[in-house]
Design a protein around this motif. Structure first.
Motif, PDB file in Angstrom:
ATOM      1  N   LYS B 165       0.824  -1.210   0.000  1.00 41.03           N
ATOM      2  CA  LYS B 165       0.000   0.000   0.000  1.00 41.03           C
ATOM      3  C   LYS B 165       0.860   1.262   0.000  1.00 41.03           C
ATOM      4  CE  LYS B 165      -0.565  -0.667   4.959  1.00 41.03           C
ATOM      5  NZ  LYS B 165      -1.551  -0.897   6.018  1.00 41.03           N
ATOM      6  N   PHE B 166       0.222   2.375  -0.417  1.00 39.70           N
ATOM      7  CA  PHE B 166       0.976   3.622  -0.550  1.00 39.70           C
ATOM      8  C   PHE B 166       0.117   4.789  -0.091  1.00 39.70           C
ATOM      9  CE2 PHE B 166       3.421   7.001  -2.359  1.00 39.70           C
ATOM     10  CZ  PHE B 166       4.722   6.512  -2.392  1.00 39.70           C
ATOM     11  N   LYS B 167       0.632   5.507   0.917  1.00 40.99           N
ATOM     12  CA  LYS B 167      -0.176   6.570   1.528  1.00 40.99           C
ATOM     13  C   LYS B 167       0.520   7.918   1.428  1.00 40.99           C
ATOM     14  CE  LYS B 167      -2.093   3.250   4.782  1.00 40.99           C
ATOM     15  NZ  LYS B 167      -2.190   2.832   6.185  1.00 40.99           N
ATOM     16  N   ILE B 168      -0.250   8.925   1.058  1.00 42.71           N
ATOM     17  CA  ILE B 168       0.279  10.278   0.869  1.00 42.71           C
ATOM     18  C   ILE B 168      -0.489  11.238   1.792  1.00 42.71           C
ATOM     19  CG2 ILE B 168       0.639  12.154  -0.800  1.00 42.71           C
ATOM     20  CD1 ILE B 168       0.556  10.000  -3.024  1.00 42.71           C
ATOM     21  N   ALA B 169       0.257  12.110   2.465  1.00 39.81           N
ATOM     22  CA  ALA B 169      -0.385  13.152   3.285  1.00 39.81           C
ATOM     23  C   ALA B 169       0.194  14.509   2.913  1.00 39.81           C
ATOM     24  CB  ALA B 169      -0.171  12.883   4.770  1.00 39.81           C
ATOM     25  N   VAL B 185       4.696   9.053   1.401  1.00 46.07           N
ATOM     26  CA  VAL B 185       5.121  10.362   0.922  1.00 46.07           C
ATOM     27  C   VAL B 185       4.428  11.432   1.763  1.00 46.07           C
ATOM     28  CG1 VAL B 185       4.854  12.057  -0.942  1.00 46.07           C
ATOM     29  CG2 VAL B 185       5.754   9.800  -1.462  1.00 46.07           C
ATOM     30  N   GLY B 186       5.211  12.380   2.268  1.00 46.91           N
ATOM     31  CA  GLY B 186       4.661  13.527   2.981  1.00 46.91           C
ATOM     32  C   GLY B 186       4.980  14.781   2.181  1.00 46.91           C
ATOM     33  N   LEU B 187       3.996  15.636   2.014  1.00 48.25           N
ATOM     34  CA  LEU B 187       4.173  16.867   1.228  1.00 48.25           C
ATOM     35  C   LEU B 187       3.831  18.061   2.097  1.00 48.25           C
ATOM     36  CD1 LEU B 187       2.268  15.533  -1.892  1.00 48.25           C
ATOM     37  CD2 LEU B 187       4.697  16.072  -1.875  1.00 48.25           C
ATOM     38  N   PHE B 199       6.592  22.389  -2.642  1.00 46.13           N
ATOM     39  CA  PHE B 199       6.476  21.379  -1.596  1.00 46.13           C
ATOM     40  C   PHE B 199       7.851  20.966  -1.104  1.00 46.13           C
ATOM     41  CE2 PHE B 199       2.678  20.687  -4.191  1.00 46.13           C
ATOM     42  CZ  PHE B 199       1.699  20.649  -3.218  1.00 46.13           C
ATOM     43  N   GLU B 200       7.945  20.791   0.207  1.00 42.83           N
ATOM     44  CA  GLU B 200       9.039  19.981   0.736  1.00 42.83           C
ATOM     45  C   GLU B 200       8.522  18.546   0.640  1.00 42.83           C
ATOM     46  OE1 GLU B 200      11.624  19.897   4.822  1.00 42.83           O
ATOM     47  OE2 GLU B 200       9.454  19.840   5.023  1.00 42.83           O
ATOM     48  N   VAL B 201       9.303  17.662   0.026  1.00 45.44           N
ATOM     49  CA  VAL B 201       8.824  16.304  -0.212  1.00 45.44           C
ATOM     50  C   VAL B 201       9.589  15.323   0.670  1.00 45.44           C
ATOM     51  CG1 VAL B 201       8.386  14.522  -1.947  1.00 45.44           C
ATOM     52  CG2 VAL B 201       8.386  16.937  -2.621  1.00 45.44           C
ATOM     53  N   LEU B 202       8.835  14.552   1.469  1.00 46.37           N
ATOM     54  CA  LEU B 202       9.423  13.503   2.296  1.00 46.37           C
ATOM     55  C   LEU B 202       9.033  12.150   1.728  1.00 46.37           C
ATOM     56  CD1 LEU B 202       9.411  15.967   4.278  1.00 46.37           C
ATOM     57  CD2 LEU B 202       9.175  14.304   6.106  1.00 46.37           C
ATOM     58  N   ILE B 213      10.641   7.527  10.394  1.00 49.92           N
ATOM     59  CA  ILE B 213      10.269   8.900  10.064  1.00 49.92           C
ATOM     60  C   ILE B 213      10.753   9.163   8.630  1.00 49.92           C
ATOM     61  CG2 ILE B 213      10.617  11.341  10.661  1.00 49.92           C
ATOM     62  CD1 ILE B 213       9.199   9.908  12.918  1.00 49.92           C
ATOM     63  N   GLY B 214       9.892   9.768   7.808  1.00 48.54           N
ATOM     64  CA  GLY B 214      10.241  10.027   6.412  1.00 48.54           C
ATOM     65  C   GLY B 214      11.463  10.931   6.267  1.00 48.54           C
ATOM     66  N   LYS B 215      12.138  10.779   5.141  1.00 46.87           N
ATOM     67  CA  LYS B 215      13.323  11.608   4.889  1.00 46.87           C
ATOM     68  C   LYS B 215      13.044  12.579   3.741  1.00 46.87           C
ATOM     69  CE  LYS B 215      16.570   8.196   6.547  1.00 46.87           C
ATOM     70  NZ  LYS B 215      15.499   7.253   6.993  1.00 46.87           N
ATOM     71  N   VAL B 216      13.694  13.731   3.824  1.00 43.58           N
ATOM     72  CA  VAL B 216      13.490  14.730   2.778  1.00 43.58           C
ATOM     73  C   VAL B 216      14.157  14.251   1.490  1.00 43.58           C
ATOM     74  CG1 VAL B 216      13.957  17.102   2.051  1.00 43.58           C
ATOM     75  CG2 VAL B 216      13.372  16.621   4.428  1.00 43.58           C
TER      76      VAL B 216
END
Lengths: 161, 553
Positions: B165-169, B185-187, B199-202, B213-216
């Motif tokens: 699965k793939f989740k984006i916030a 992916v965090g935006l 966007f800063e993209v994680l 924790i996501g990385k930039v």
């Protein structure tokens, strides 16, 4: 095994390398294929014998799997007429991206789905760049073509083949 | 909000018929069970311990009163008069019949809803800040970009069979109310030195068995490249993510294995080589078009004239408490954001009845421009309430057990449904939530403790986000007995961090008293105004371990 090409049931002019035969006697299997008009080789085997196979006047097809190194494919595309992409199991969706990777490089030959090819993924395949589908007998019927029109609107561009 | 055009509508209607056909073929025995499994999951249908469970998408948590009424109707007609809000801001039904699901989907399509990609190894519902568009400190409204992601990811032909699965916030600024750093992916919407929006993209964050924790991956991505850059990330993941072990198939494992630099390099190559200049590029006109769907409602200029609530506060201390805990400053003078607690006393967190849904739809119409939002911490929000209307709103909510003034407190917990409702769970969660609620029912005590996030999961898959809570509780099974393991010091907010285990799991009967001991240590050590989180940062876990596991007190 029924083969759909551009929405039509078609006769397959291609001969595929038999992995078992190749393992037992590589020379004989290669020779058998070299004598055909159009043959599909697994990409690793093609690369191993590329000089010999390029000298041969036949149409070349390549079988690509998700484990193959895609960086090699781009340079081979001008020499081949068909790319067969293997779907080993239902859950393995690498083939969709492989097809996209190939077609966006301008490959205009046949992109054929082989392996676990079933009704409910045909439209995903079509929209990812496939134009030929090899289906098991029991998975093929008069209803099969309906798969391509179940959903007729899309947010993503379909890449017409 | 975004309203469907003819194409959007046709898509969901055709999807209903496609799924109906799949269900019919399965019931007729012509579609093998393992194939139907993948197909039904991609449409939100699980088969749980007691019954199927259907999860319906609420794109970025935004719904209309009409949609909420339909969700209520469905719970009456096809289920047991209630439903449950999830941490993906979706809603799920626990008792639908498998053969009736196509009819439920048909009803959802009537109000522009669906269950597409609410489960399965595909791109799930995009989540965002529940205060998007109305929060004062926001850089930009993230919802237009969420809608762009929704459209791009819906029935994407290439990304329906991902490794996992793939989740984006998406957040609208630096404040994180969407747990974006524990997403695939965090935006984060930001502006650069030139004042341009991007966007800063994680990448590679996540919970579950391997919390990370996501990385930039990109410090500044101009908004016009959102779609093409996501497409590049997804293609690299689809081709390279592990397929041999589902516990190692999330993008976080790939990013960890390759290292963020190498992963970023592959994405950059794909992006610059192919997708950046493709039709995935967003023109300024296209972005404007999406922004247009989320224009401000017609705010009343008079609302700002009278914002004094003193008389109401004198009338009711409960209303005052609710105002202080459950409402938030709005960007427009005269308005407040009202958070509706779905964490009532001794009832399952996140659950809502059909009658409550009907009432909330009416209240949304009456007080908040007919829209309502679901939050990742399983509450609801009316974003645009005139300050002078807060009192009648509160009265109506109170009468329906929807006004517990506990937002941000210990009892505002995130909690998965646990063993009773989920086939994956090892342990019960709901009776434990009740146990904690019984022990900590005194609101004044909770207010005195201040902001504390308590999250609970019934298994290692961490749907209850226990790793990112001040106090995290994980249920485990040992020879048929439930035990509960505590982690402390986690956060899903801007300062995201993963909690650390304090010691061996405690028996089910000991959970609330263990929480009590943890709070005791906090209260002992805190200085004035210090939060739980700040105390943990200052004194570490040792004093907590010592007190919780001391042989007697």
């Amino acid at each position: 095994m029924p083969l759909l090409i551009n929405g039509r049931e078609s006769v397959d002019p291609w001969v595929s390398l038999n992995a078992d035969s190749y393992q037992q006697d590589a020379r004989s299997e290669l020779l058998r294929l070299k004598l055909t008009k159009a043959a599909i080789y697994p990409i690793a085997i093609y690369l191993e014998h590329s000089a010999e196979l390029q000298a041969n006047s036949q149409k070349i097809g390549l079988l690509v799997t998700g484990d193959d190194d895609l960086s090699q494919i781009a340079s081979l595309l001008p020499n081949v007429s068909l790319i067969a992409i293997d779907f080993p199991v239902l859950r393995d969706g690498r083939g969709f991206s492989i097809a996209r990777n190939i077609t966006r490089r301008g490959f205009s030959g046949e992109v054929r789905a082989v392996g676990d090819v079933s009704y409910d993924r045909l439209d995903n395949m079509h929209r990812s760049g496939f134009n030929a589908y090899q289906l098991d007998d029991q998975r093929y019927g008069p209803q099969t073509l309906k798969a391509f029109s179940e959903i007729s609107v899309n947010y993503q561009p379909t890449h017409p083949r | 909000m975004y309203l469907y055009n003819n194409d959007d509508q046709q898509l969901v209607e055709q999807r209903v018929e496609q799924y109906r056909d799949q269900t019919n073929r399965f019931l007729a025995g012509t579609l093998p069970e393992d194939e139907f499994l993948a197909l039904r999951l991609m449409n939100g249908l699980y088969v749980q311990r007691q019954a199927p469970m259907l999860r319906v998408a609420i794109p970025y948590g935004l719904m209309s009163s009409k949609q909420l009424r339909k969700l209520s109707d469905i719970s009456r007609k096809y289920d047991r008069n209630y439903a449950h809000f999830t941490t993906r801001t979706n809603i799920q039904y626990n008792w639908p019949k498998l053969e009736e699901v196509p009819d439920i989907l048909g009803e959802l399509a009537e109000v522009q809803m669906h269950a597409i990609q609410t489960s399965g190894n595909c791109i799930r519902n995009t989540t965002t800040d529940p205060y998007a568009g109305v929060y004062k400190g926001e850089v930009e409204d993230p919802r237009p970009y969420c809608e762009i992601i929704r459209q791009w990811s819906t029935l994407h032909p290439e990304f329906a069979y991902l490794p996992r699965k793939f989740k984006i916030a998406v957040t609208g600024g630096p404040e994180d109310r969407a747990a974006s750093q524990v997403h695939d992916v965090g935006l984060h919407l930001i502006t650069n030195a030139a004042g341009e929006l991007g966007f800063e993209v994680l990448v590679g964050g996540g919970l579950g068995r391997t919390p990370i924790i996501g990385k930039v991956i990109k410090e500044f991505l101009p908004v016009e490249h959102l779609r093409s850059y996501l497409d590049a990330i997804l293609r690299v993941y689809n081709l390279n993510g592990r397929r041999d072990n589902k516990y190692k198939a999330r993008i976080k494992i790939l990013v960890k294995a390759l290292g963020i630099e190498k992963f970023a390099e592959l994405v950059e190559e794909e992006w610059l080589g192919f997708t950046k200049a493709s039709d995935l590029h967003l023109s300024a006109a296209e972005i404007e078009k999406f922004k247009g769907y989320f224009a401000d409602p017609d705010y009343s200029a008079e609302a700002a004239e009278n914002t004094d609530l003193t008389a109401y506060f004198e009338k009711s201390a409960d209303f005052k408490a609710w105002y202080e805990r459950n409402t938030v400053e709005h960007k427009v003078a005269g308005y407040r954001i009202a958070v509706i607690s779905l964490k009532p006393h001794l009832l399952p967190p996140g659950d809502v009845t059909d009658l409550q849904m009907d009432l909330l739809a009416d209240l949304a119409d009456q007080y908040s421009f007919g829209e309502i939002r679901s939050t990742h911490d399983q509450n609801l929000v009316l974003t645009d309430v005139q300050i002078q209307q807060l009192y009648p709103l509160w009265q109506a909510l109170s009468a329906a057990n929807l006004a517990r003034a506990n937002i941000g407190t210990l009892t505002d917990m995130i909690c998965c449904p646990g063993y009773e409702f989920c086939a994956l769970a090892n342990a019960e969660t709901l009776p434990i939530a009740d146990q904690i609620n019984r022990k900590f029912d005194d609101l004044d005590y909770l207010y005195d403790l201040g902001e504390i996030q308590l999250n609970m999961s019934g298994c290692i898959n961490a749907c209850g986000h226990h790793h990112v809570a001040d106090i995290g509780i994980l249920g485990v099974d040992r020879k048929g007995e439930n035990y509960y393991q505590f982690t402390l010091g986690g956060s899903s907010k801007t300062d995201a961090s993963l909690g650390k285990t304090i010691g061996k799991a405690v028996a089910a009967t000991e959970v609330a008293t263990t929480v009590e001991k943890i709070l005791h240590v906090f209260v002992q050590h805190r200085t004035e105004d210090e939060t739980f989180r700040e105390v943990i940062k200052r004194i570490g876990l040792a004093p907590f371990k010592e007190y919780v596991y001391a042989t007697s007190h």
